[in-house]
Design a protein around this motif. Structure first.
Motif, PDB file in Angstrom:
ATOM      1  N   ARG A 206       0.705  -1.243  -0.132  1.00 51.60           N
ATOM      2  CA  ARG A 206      -0.213   0.088   0.028  1.00 51.60           C
ATOM      3  C   ARG A 206       1.044   1.357   0.119  1.00 51.60           C
ATOM      4  NH1 ARG A 206      -4.770   1.842  -1.673  1.00 51.60           N
ATOM      5  NH2 ARG A 206      -5.589   3.689  -0.551  1.00 51.60           N
ATOM      6  N   MET A 207       2.013   1.284   0.697  1.00 51.12           N
ATOM      7  CA  MET A 207       3.147   2.417   0.753  1.00 51.12           C
ATOM      8  C   MET A 207       3.244   2.707  -0.878  1.00 51.12           C
ATOM      9  SD  MET A 207       5.580   1.484   3.902  1.00 51.12           S
ATOM     10  CE  MET A 207       6.174  -0.015   3.166  1.00 51.12           C
ATOM     11  N   TYR A 208       3.912   1.736  -1.661  1.00 51.08           N
ATOM     12  CA  TYR A 208       4.176   1.930  -2.943  1.00 51.08           C
ATOM     13  C   TYR A 208       2.856   2.497  -3.755  1.00 51.08           C
ATOM     14  CZ  TYR A 208       8.052  -0.847  -1.257  1.00 51.08           C
ATOM     15  OH  TYR A 208       9.203  -1.641  -0.591  1.00 51.08           O
ATOM     16  N   GLN A 209       1.661   2.049  -3.609  1.00 50.90           N
ATOM     17  CA  GLN A 209       0.567   2.499  -4.151  1.00 50.90           C
ATOM     18  C   GLN A 209       0.378   4.083  -3.994  1.00 50.90           C
ATOM     19  OE1 GLN A 209      -1.381   0.945  -6.553  1.00 50.90           O
ATOM     20  NE2 GLN A 209      -2.218   2.913  -6.867  1.00 50.90           N
ATOM     21  N   GLU A 210       0.707   4.475  -2.717  1.00 51.43           N
ATOM     22  CA  GLU A 210       0.150   5.790  -2.379  1.00 51.43           C
ATOM     23  C   GLU A 210       1.373   6.708  -2.961  1.00 51.43           C
ATOM     24  OE1 GLU A 210      -2.371   6.765  -1.250  1.00 51.43           O
ATOM     25  OE2 GLU A 210      -3.313   5.080  -0.315  1.00 51.43           O
ATOM     26  N   LEU A 211       2.687   6.087  -2.904  1.00 51.78           N
ATOM     27  CA  LEU A 211       3.827   7.250  -3.659  1.00 51.78           C
ATOM     28  C   LEU A 211       3.423   7.363  -5.223  1.00 51.78           C
ATOM     29  CD1 LEU A 211       6.856   5.424  -1.938  1.00 51.78           C
ATOM     30  CD2 LEU A 211       6.266   7.584  -1.719  1.00 51.78           C
ATOM     31  N   SER A 212       3.004   6.106  -5.576  1.00 50.67           N
ATOM     32  CA  SER A 212       2.634   6.288  -6.981  1.00 50.67           C
ATOM     33  C   SER A 212       1.469   7.261  -7.382  1.00 50.67           C
ATOM     34  CB  SER A 212       1.953   4.971  -7.732  1.00 50.67           C
ATOM     35  OG  SER A 212       1.899   4.671  -9.029  1.00 50.67           O
ATOM     36  N   ASN A 213       0.597   7.131  -6.443  1.00 53.58           N
ATOM     37  CA  ASN A 213      -0.488   8.124  -6.579  1.00 53.58           C
ATOM     38  C   ASN A 213      -0.073   9.589  -6.653  1.00 53.58           C
ATOM     39  OD1 ASN A 213      -2.522   6.223  -6.947  1.00 53.58           O
ATOM     40  ND2 ASN A 213      -3.027   5.817  -5.020  1.00 53.58           N
ATOM     41  N   GLY A 214       0.770   9.716  -5.449  1.00 52.16           N
ATOM     42  CA  GLY A 214       1.379  10.919  -5.262  1.00 52.16           C
ATOM     43  C   GLY A 214       2.313  11.444  -6.629  1.00 52.16           C
ATOM     44  N   MET A 215       2.947  10.783  -7.255  1.00 52.55           N
ATOM     45  CA  MET A 215       3.549  10.942  -8.405  1.00 52.55           C
ATOM     46  C   MET A 215       2.510  11.265  -9.468  1.00 52.55           C
ATOM     47  SD  MET A 215       6.927  11.201  -7.974  1.00 52.55           S
ATOM     48  CE  MET A 215       7.395  11.312  -9.722  1.00 52.55           C
ATOM     49  N   LEU A 216       1.482  10.607  -9.559  1.00 53.66           N
ATOM     50  CA  LEU A 216       0.471  10.998 -10.350  1.00 53.66           C
ATOM     51  C   LEU A 216      -0.065  12.270 -10.413  1.00 53.66           C
ATOM     52  CD1 LEU A 216      -1.535  10.168 -12.729  1.00 53.66           C
ATOM     53  CD2 LEU A 216      -3.086   9.209 -10.986  1.00 53.66           C
ATOM     54  N   GLY A 217      -0.206  12.900  -9.084  1.00 49.76           N
ATOM     55  CA  GLY A 217      -0.585  14.166  -8.815  1.00 49.76           C
ATOM     56  C   GLY A 217       0.342  15.270  -9.150  1.00 49.76           C
ATOM     57  N   PHE A 218       1.688  15.093  -9.169  1.00 51.44           N
ATOM     58  CA  PHE A 218       2.791  15.796  -9.381  1.00 51.44           C
ATOM     59  C   PHE A 218       2.893  15.971 -11.001  1.00 51.44           C
ATOM     60  CE2 PHE A 218       7.287  16.058 -10.946  1.00 51.44           C
ATOM     61  CZ  PHE A 218       7.659  17.058 -10.384  1.00 51.44           C
ATOM     62  N   ASN A 219       2.716  14.764 -11.478  1.00 53.88           N
ATOM     63  CA  ASN A 219       2.841  14.706 -13.161  1.00 53.88           C
ATOM     64  C   ASN A 219       1.566  15.736 -13.574  1.00 53.88           C
ATOM     65  OD1 ASN A 219       5.294  13.445 -14.208  1.00 53.88           O
ATOM     66  ND2 ASN A 219       4.337  12.199 -12.581  1.00 53.88           N
ATOM     67  N   ASN A 220       0.391  15.543 -12.971  1.00 55.39           N
ATOM     68  CA  ASN A 220      -0.667  16.474 -13.488  1.00 55.39           C
ATOM     69  C   ASN A 220      -0.444  18.004 -13.130  1.00 55.39           C
ATOM     70  OD1 ASN A 220      -2.207  14.370 -14.384  1.00 55.39           O
ATOM     71  ND2 ASN A 220      -3.278  13.773 -12.328  1.00 55.39           N
ATOM     72  N   CYS A 221       0.376  18.057 -12.234  1.00 52.06           N
ATOM     73  CA  CYS A 221       0.771  19.647 -11.723  1.00 52.06           C
ATOM     74  C   CYS A 221       1.732  20.084 -12.888  1.00 52.06           C
ATOM     75  CB  CYS A 221       1.317  19.781 -10.352  1.00 52.06           C
ATOM     76  SG  CYS A 221       0.175  19.710  -9.103  1.00 52.06           S
ATOM     77  N   LEU A 222       2.598  19.099 -13.231  1.00 50.49           N
ATOM     78  CA  LEU A 222       3.791  19.328 -13.824  1.00 50.49           C
ATOM     79  C   LEU A 222       3.121  19.595 -15.414  1.00 50.49           C
ATOM     80  CD1 LEU A 222       6.911  19.703 -14.046  1.00 50.49           C
ATOM     81  CD2 LEU A 222       6.850  17.304 -14.976  1.00 50.49           C
ATOM     82  N   LYS A 223       2.069  19.189 -15.808  1.00 50.76           N
ATOM     83  CA  LYS A 223       1.302  19.267 -16.856  1.00 50.76           C
ATOM     84  C   LYS A 223       0.983  20.633 -17.267  1.00 50.76           C
ATOM     85  CE  LYS A 223      -2.627  17.816 -17.368  1.00 50.76           C
ATOM     86  NZ  LYS A 223      -3.757  16.907 -17.208  1.00 50.76           N
TER      87      LYS A 223
END
Length: 333
Positions: A206-223
Motif C-alpha cells: 500500500r505504501m508503494y501505491q500511495e507513492l505512485s498516486n502522489g507522483m501522478l498528482g505531481f505529473n498532473n501539476c507538471l502538465k
C-alpha cells in the motif's frame, strides 16, 4: 465626434460592432474559464499529491514503529537500529522530495517563458538545450531547527530536516529528473527495509501505491506548469482587443451622443474586458513566485510539519501506552 466634421463616420446600423463585441466577449470569457480550470486543477492536484505522500510516510512510520517495539521486546537491538536508521533516512528524503518537486513546478516551462518574454520568443527545444547547459540549480534549503516562522515577503526557502550531502548534490546535479531520483531513493529504502518490517508484504504494498498516486498528482501539476495556454488563441484575442479598443470610442459616442456618459461608458466597457483578459493571464500559470501564484513554500512547510508531527518522540511514547485514551472509559465503567 462633431457631427459637422467631414470625416465623421456614419453608422447606419450597430450590428457590425455588436458582432465584434460579442465575439471578443465570448473569447475572453472562454479564456477566463479555461484559466480558472487550470488554476483550480493545479490546487486540486497539489492537495492530492501531498496527501498521498503523507499517507505513504505515515504507513511506513507506523509499520516501522510496531516492528521496532516488537524487536526491542525480543531483545533484537540490531534490527531496531536498522529500522530506526531507515526511518530517519526516509523522513529526510521525503522533505527533500517535496522541496525539489515544488522547485520544479515553480521553474516550469511556463514560468521560464514569462521570464524570457522580454528577450523574445524561444522554442521548447532551445529552452531544453539552455537548461542542460546551465545545469541544475538547487533550491534554497533551510534546516527546520533554524527556520524562522515569522512571515516574510519574497521568502522562497524550503524547510528540510537535513541538507543533502555532497554525494547527493552531485547525483542530483547530473540527474535529468531530480524528482524521480529522490523518489527512487525513497523506494529503495522502503524495499530494503521490507525484510525487517513485521508486516505482511501485501499490506506493505500500500505504501508503494500511495507513492505512485502522489507522483501522478505531481505529473498532473507538471502538465500545467509546462504546457502553456495555446499561443494562437492568445494572439488572436490580443488582435481582437486592439480592434475593439480602437472602435469602441466611435461607437459609444455615436450611440450616447453625450460628452459625459460617452467617455464613462467607453472606459467601463473597455476596462472590464481588458481586466478579464489580464485575470486570465494570471490564472493560466498558477505556479511561480508572483504575488498571485500558488504559494508552494507553504504547501511544502505544511508537509514537513506533518512529517514531524508523526515522528516526534512524544507521539511514540503515547502510542506505546496500552491505556492511551482508555482512562476516561475505565472511570465510567
Amino acid at each position: 465626434l462633431d457631427s459637422g466634421w467631414e470625416v465623421t463616420p456614419e453608422l447606419y446600423h450597430h450590428y457590425g460592432f455588436q458582432a465584434l463585441g460579442a465575439g471578443v466577449t465570448f473569447a475572453i470569457v472562454f479564456r477566463t474559464q479555461l484559466a480558472w480550470n487550470r488554476y483550480w486543477e493545479a490546487v486540486t492536484q497539489l492537495h492530492f499529491m501531498y496527501s498521498k505522500w503523507v499517507d505513504a510516510f505515515m504507513q511506513f512510520q507506523a509499520f516501522a514503529e510496531v516492528t521496532c517495539k516488537a524487536a526491542l521486546e525480543k531483545g533484537d537491538q540490531g534490527k531496531a537500529d536498522r529500522i530506526q536508521q531507515k526511518q530517519r533516512r526516509v523522513k529526510v528524503n521525503f522533505a527533500l522530495l517535496s522541496s525539489v518537486a515544488a522547485e520544479r513546478l515553480t521553474t516550469g516551462d511556463n514560468q521560464r517563458m514569462e521570464d524570457l518574454r522580454a528577450h523574445g520568443t524561444k522554442t521548447r527545444a532551445s529552452m531544453r538545450i539552455e537548461k542542460e547547459r546551465t545545469g541544475w540549480n538547487a533550491p534554497r534549503m533551510t534546516p527546520r531547527l533554524n527556520f524562522d516562522r515569522q512571515p516574510r515577503l519574497h521568502d522562497h526557502d524550503y524547510v528540510v530536516f537535513e541538507r543533502p550531502s555532497k554525494q547527493q548534490m552531485e547525483l542530483l546535479a547530473r540527474s535529468q529528473d531530480t524528482v524521480s531520483t529522490v523518489m527512487y531513493w525513497i523506494i529503495w529504502d522502503l524495499a530494503d527495509s521490507m525484510k525487517d518490517i513485521d508486516i505482511a508484504p501485501p499490506i506493505q504494498s500500500r505504501m508503494y501505491q500511495e507513492l505512485s498516486n502522489g507522483m501522478l498528482g505531481f505529473n498532473n501539476c507538471l502538465k500545467i506548469a509546462d504546457v502553456p495556454f495555446p499561443l494562437p488563441f492568445a494572439q488572436l484575442l490580443g488582435l481582437l482587443l486592439v480592434a475593439f479598443s480602437l472602435l469602441i470610442p466611435m461607437y459609444v459616442i455615436v450611440f450616447t451622443r453625450s460628452q459625459v456618459a460617452g467617455p464613462i461608458l467607453c472606459f467601463c466597457l473597455f476596462e472590464s474586458l481588458w481586466c478579464l483578459n489580464e485575470v486570465a493571464k494570471e490564472l493560466e500559470n498558477p505556479f511561480g513566485q508572483d504575488t498571485n501564484d500558488i504559494t508552494l513554500t507553504e504547501f511544502h512547510l505544511n508537509f514537513v510539519d506533518a512529517l514531524e508531527d508523526v515522528t516526534h518522540a512524544e507521539q511514540q511514547i503515547l502510542l506505546r501506552d496500552p491505556d492511551m485514551g482508555l482512562e476516561e472509559v475505565a472511570m465510567r465503567i
